[in-house]
Scaffold this active site. Structure first.
Site, short mmCIF file in Angstrom:
data_model
loop_
_atom_site.label_atom_id
_atom_site.label_comp_id
_atom_site.label_asym_id
_atom_site.label_seq_id
_atom_site.Cartn_x
_atom_site.Cartn_y
_atom_site.Cartn_z
CG HIS A 126 42.59 41.83 40.58
ND1 HIS A 126 41.15 41.78 41.46
CD2 HIS A 126 43.45 42.47 41.50
CE1 HIS A 126 41.46 42.41 42.38
NE2 HIS A 126 42.68 42.92 42.65
CD GLU A 127 46.91 44.02 40.77
OE1 GLU A 127 46.54 45.45 41.08
OE2 GLU A 127 46.93 43.13 41.82
CG HIS A 185 42.59 55.90 38.11
ND1 HIS A 185 44.02 56.04 38.04
CD2 HIS A 185 42.18 57.12 38.61
CE1 HIS A 185 44.26 57.26 38.37
NE2 HIS A 185 43.21 58.06 38.78
#
Length: 226
Positions: free
Chosen positions: A99-100, A107
């Site tokens: 998820h991170e 980004h």
């Protein structure tokens, strides 16, 4: 029941939902932390594979202390994973880690909602610090002009939380798709991954709901005194 009383009841209900959401994410993470993933990948392994597969070889992964302290730092372009996630090979660990990394991919691709959240963060940081003082002073001294400014500042914080929702859901969706397609997990493990990610997302939904209801309540009080 008056508008203010009705809103107060809704805010209490939303607050209880928030407490339940926090309990659920902790209990769900704990439950699936006890289930090793069949491929034996640690959170670090899954995150590193996912970063490299998406051309993010230069994004490091760092272990940090604290439970559920995992996050992606866009300023320094670093994925930080809590120690249980970094080192363990559970369903919870790989789910949170991926998820991170989903945020890191957002980004890289300039995902619009993430870019918007980054742009308004300095404004939100300023507004969220002043809003409570303006609202308290305005209600205390019956200065509706201060209350109005406080409401404007508080609405910026609410907008930030609402923008956060699609950012979080998109990161989770990216994580699940890549985890399955790249073989980080097997089909029978997807249910556990979904439970972990959905529980985490619920905390953001509950927080946004509380703030939105609180904003509506402030606006209602402001209009009633105008």
């Amino acid at each position: 029941m008056s508008f203010n009383n009705g809103m107060f009841v809704l805010i209490i209900i939303a607050f209880l939902l928030s407490l339940w959401a926090q309990f659920r994410v902790k209990s769900t993470f704990r439950r699936w932390s006890e289930v090793p993933n069949l491929n034996g990948m640690t959170g670090y392994d899954a995150a590193r594979h996912m970063l490299d597969a998406n051309g993010l070889h230069d994004v490091p992964i760092e272990p940090v202390r604290g439970a559920l302290s995992d996050h992606y730092d866009p300023m320094n372009r670093v994925v930080r994973l809590s120690e249980p996630v970094y080192y363990e090979n559970s369903i919870s660990a790989v789910s949170v880690a991926c998820h991170e990394v989903g945020h890191a991919i957002q980004h890289k691709e300039s995902y619009p909602m993430l870019a918007l959240r980054h742009r308004i963060f300095p404004i939100v940081n300023f507004a969220s610090g002043l809003a409570p003082f303006l609202l308290i002073a305005g209600f205390l001294f019956n200065a509706m002009n201060l209350v109005g400014i406080g409401i404007i500042f508080f609405s910026v914080t609410v907008a930030f939380q609402l923008i956060t929702l699609p950012v979080e859901f998109n990161a989770s969706n990216r994580a699940r798709e890549i985890m399955v397609s790249e073989g980080y997990i097997r089909n029978e493990e997807e249910k556990g991954v979904a439970k972990v990610l959905n529980a985490a997302a619920l905390t953001y939904v509950a927080a946004a709901l509380i703030s939105l209801l609180e904003l509506i309540r402030y606006i209602g009080i402001f209009n009633s005194r105008d």
